[in-house]
Write a protein that holds these residues in place. Structure first.
Motif, short mmCIF file in Angstrom:
data_model
loop_
_atom_site.label_atom_id
_atom_site.label_comp_id
_atom_site.label_asym_id
_atom_site.label_seq_id
_atom_site.Cartn_x
_atom_site.Cartn_y
_atom_site.Cartn_z
N ALA A 169 0.83 -1.21 0.00
CA ALA A 169 0.00 0.00 0.00
C ALA A 169 0.87 1.25 0.00
CB ALA A 169 -0.93 -0.01 1.22
N PHE A 170 1.95 1.23 0.77
CA PHE A 170 2.87 2.36 0.82
C PHE A 170 3.45 2.63 -0.58
CE2 PHE A 170 6.91 4.45 1.36
CZ PHE A 170 6.75 5.30 2.44
N ILE A 171 3.89 1.58 -1.26
CA ILE A 171 4.49 1.74 -2.58
C ILE A 171 3.45 2.23 -3.59
CG2 ILE A 171 5.59 0.53 -4.50
CD1 ILE A 171 6.89 -1.29 -2.43
N GLY A 172 2.22 1.70 -3.50
CA GLY A 172 1.16 2.17 -4.39
C GLY A 172 0.93 3.66 -4.22
N ALA A 173 0.95 4.14 -2.99
CA ALA A 173 0.76 5.56 -2.73
C ALA A 173 1.95 6.38 -3.23
CB ALA A 173 0.54 5.80 -1.24
N VAL A 174 3.16 5.82 -3.14
CA VAL A 174 4.34 6.50 -3.69
C VAL A 174 4.21 6.64 -5.20
CG1 VAL A 174 6.83 6.28 -4.12
CG2 VAL A 174 5.92 5.90 -1.82
N LEU A 175 3.76 5.57 -5.87
CA LEU A 175 3.53 5.64 -7.31
C LEU A 175 2.54 6.74 -7.66
CD1 LEU A 175 3.35 1.83 -8.12
CD2 LEU A 175 5.05 3.41 -9.03
N TYR A 176 1.45 6.81 -6.88
CA TYR A 176 0.47 7.87 -7.12
C TYR A 176 1.11 9.23 -6.89
CZ TYR A 176 -3.82 10.57 -7.08
OH TYR A 176 -4.77 11.50 -7.38
N GLY A 177 1.91 9.35 -5.82
CA GLY A 177 2.56 10.62 -5.52
C GLY A 177 3.47 11.07 -6.64
N ILE A 178 4.18 10.13 -7.27
CA ILE A 178 5.04 10.47 -8.40
C ILE A 178 4.20 10.97 -9.57
CG2 ILE A 178 6.64 9.54 -10.11
CD1 ILE A 178 7.60 7.58 -7.93
N CYS A 179 3.12 10.24 -9.85
CA CYS A 179 2.22 10.65 -10.95
C CYS A 179 1.64 12.04 -10.71
CB CYS A 179 1.08 9.64 -11.11
SG CYS A 179 1.57 8.02 -11.72
N ALA A 180 1.31 12.33 -9.47
CA ALA A 180 0.67 13.59 -9.12
C ALA A 180 1.67 14.72 -8.91
CB ALA A 180 -0.18 13.41 -7.86
N GLY A 181 2.96 14.40 -8.98
CA GLY A 181 3.97 15.42 -8.77
C GLY A 181 4.04 15.91 -7.33
N MET A 182 3.70 15.04 -6.38
CA MET A 182 3.77 15.43 -4.97
C MET A 182 5.21 15.67 -4.54
SD MET A 182 1.15 12.93 -2.88
CE MET A 182 -0.63 13.03 -3.07
N SER A 183 5.42 16.61 -3.67
CA SER A 183 6.73 16.80 -3.06
C SER A 183 6.97 15.67 -2.07
CB SER A 183 6.79 18.14 -2.33
OG SER A 183 5.91 18.12 -1.21
N PRO A 184 8.23 15.35 -1.77
CA PRO A 184 8.49 14.30 -0.77
C PRO A 184 7.85 14.61 0.58
CG PRO A 184 10.49 14.77 -2.00
CD PRO A 184 9.48 15.81 -2.40
N GLU A 185 7.80 15.91 0.93
CA GLU A 185 7.21 16.31 2.20
C GLU A 185 5.72 15.94 2.29
OE1 GLU A 185 10.64 19.19 1.53
OE2 GLU A 185 9.10 18.22 0.32
N LYS A 186 5.07 15.85 1.15
CA LYS A 186 3.66 15.43 1.13
C LYS A 186 3.53 13.94 0.82
CE LYS A 186 0.36 18.07 -0.50
NZ LYS A 186 -0.55 18.84 -1.41
N MET A 187 4.39 13.43 -0.04
CA MET A 187 4.27 12.05 -0.50
C MET A 187 4.50 11.04 0.62
SD MET A 187 6.32 10.17 -3.61
CE MET A 187 7.91 10.28 -2.78
N LEU A 188 5.51 11.26 1.46
CA LEU A 188 5.80 10.28 2.52
C LEU A 188 4.67 10.19 3.54
CD1 LEU A 188 9.64 10.72 3.19
CD2 LEU A 188 8.48 8.99 1.81
N PRO A 189 4.12 11.31 4.06
CA PRO A 189 2.97 11.19 4.96
C PRO A 189 1.75 10.58 4.27
CG PRO A 189 4.01 13.33 5.21
CD PRO A 189 4.63 12.70 4.00
N PHE A 190 1.55 10.91 2.99
CA PHE A 190 0.43 10.33 2.23
C PHE A 190 0.56 8.81 2.16
CE2 PHE A 190 -0.99 8.99 -2.12
CZ PHE A 190 -2.35 9.13 -1.92
N ALA A 191 1.76 8.33 1.83
CA ALA A 191 1.99 6.89 1.74
C ALA A 191 1.81 6.21 3.10
CB ALA A 191 3.38 6.61 1.18
N ALA A 192 2.27 6.88 4.16
CA ALA A 192 2.12 6.32 5.50
C ALA A 192 0.66 6.26 5.91
CB ALA A 192 2.91 7.16 6.50
N GLN A 193 -0.12 7.26 5.52
CA GLN A 193 -1.54 7.29 5.85
C GLN A 193 -2.28 6.15 5.15
OE1 GLN A 193 -3.48 10.13 7.73
NE2 GLN A 193 -4.41 8.12 7.94
#
Length: 390
Positions: free
Chosen positions: A338-362
């Motif tokens: 699930a964490f990796i899936g959220a990281v993939l989404y974060g990359i697609c969405a152009g999320m900053s690491p500061e947003k992507m890591l908490p998003f993936a953890a959530q």
């Protein structure tokens, strides 16, 4: 609507008989030696999510191709893990199509991806995993049986491969069946399509895939096992030095969160070197110990070094995990996926690491609140994800 290009499974299956009932109403299109299917129920949920005025539009670059495992899980919950030669009864049993590669891409579906997959049809045995979920310790133990025969490069026609990669913006690999995966990765690399590798453990042929990787997400033990570095932070520095194409590497640490080392676009060689161990300790000092929701602490762009290894220009990030009350923690199966899936989404969405890591953890924490790898995955419109859409 976000579109997911066909998944290229690492294991062959002789039929769809192992798929859960929710996948029974699928459309299919015949391909050479392959079958494509997609679940219409996901599309219904995506339409609901897309119509919500509070959600941002889907990312522009949103086609993800995944090359990973397809299998079936038997999840049995028990009061406590048995001792050798014990006989116990399960409290519940769930049968699910919960393979690692599929879990990652199903998380993308939950975030708004219309998914389909290719399964090469051969006579043989489908892979399966027995999973014992211990209610006492809230841990799971897995016993995996690989499928046979394996998928080989010749099972993947050029027509199918080229079609799958035609509009792909990102390609994901879980490291299984390296020969076939490498065929896909080399073609993706030639087309300059970014590649994310899930480095769970050392596998045959994984080095060849890592040499083509743009992003890597590792399990807790992998960085040191692969680099023989003295610590995890030092191992991350070593990985960026050994893999020049790598833009970032993330190591997941379970309830301890995650660490990410990102290569800087601009060279910081003129700056004084900062020891990665000391830098990590300084980031830890900024964590709010009373916070229960995921957060991320980041460094500035620095020249980050590891003793006896070398230095890279980059930024270090420390992500925390959500604190899940014991009464809500059900099963950690698939949390990493699930964490990796959220990281993939974060990359697609152009999320900053500061947003992507908490998003993936959530997202990973949400999955731990239900039995199995997918039952608890949040949809894009889930209120728990609302802070990440602003």
């Amino acid at each position: 609507m976000m579109k997911l290009a066909p998944i290229l499974p690492c294991y062959n299956s002789h039929s769809f008989s192992f798929l859960p009932r929710s996948f029974s109403n699928t459309k299919s299109t015949t391909l050479p030696r392959a079958e494509m299917s997609s679940s219409s129920s996901w599309a219904v949920e995506m339409e609901k999510a897309a119509s919500s005025p509070s959600l941002p539009p889907f990312p522009d670059k949103r086609v993800v191709l995944g090359c990973g495992a397809v299998s079936v899980d038997y999840l049995a919950t028990v009061a406590s893990f048995p001792q050798p030669d014990d006989k116990i009864r399960s409290l519940s049993l769930k049968v699910a199509d919960d393979a690692q590669g599929r879990n990652v891409l199903m998380e993308l579906q939950a975030d708004g991806v219309d998914a389909s997959h290719i399964v090469v049809a051969k006579e043989g045995n489908s892979p399966f995993t027995y999973i014992i979920v211990d209610n006492q310790t809230k841990t799971r133990t897995c016993i995996h049986t690989p499928g046979y025969p394996p998928m080989l490069p010749e099972d993947l026609t050029k027509t199918s491969l080229f079609s799958a990669l035609e509009n792909a913006n990102l390609v994901y690999f879980d490291g299984r069946l390296h020969e076939t995966a490498l065929v896909v990765a080399e073609e993706a690399s030639q087309r300059k399509i970014p590649i994310l590798i899930d480095a769970e453990r050392k596998r045959e042929g994984l080095d060849d895939l890592l040499n083509l990787a743009t992003f890597v997400v590792c399990s807790k033990r992998f960085p040191q096992a692969w680099t023989t570095a003295s610590s995890t932070p030092a191992a991350l520095v070593s990985m960026l030095l050994r893999l020049p194409n790598l833009k970032f590497v993330i190591v997941t640490l379970g309830e301890e969160g995650s660490i990410m080392l990102e290569r800087s676009v601009n060279d910081a060689s003129e700056k004084e070197e900062t020891d990665v161990e000391s830098l990590l300790e300084s980031l830890k000092q900024n964590i709010d110990a009373s916070a229960t929701t995921p957060m991320c602490i980041s460094s500035k762009s620095l020249r980050i070094s590891a003793d006896g290894i070398g230095a890279v220009s980059g930024r270090l990030f420390l992500g925390t995990a959500e604190v899940i009350p014991p009464s809500e923690l059900v099963d950690t199966t698939g949390a990493g996926d699930a964490f990796i899936g959220a990281v993939l989404y974060g990359i697609c969405a152009g999320m900053s690491p500061e947003k992507m890591l908490p998003f993936a953890a959530q997202v990973a924490a949400a999955g731990c609140r239900a039995l199995g790898a997918r039952s608890g995955l949040p949809w894009r419109a889930d209120p728990r994800l609302a802070p990440f859409w602003s």
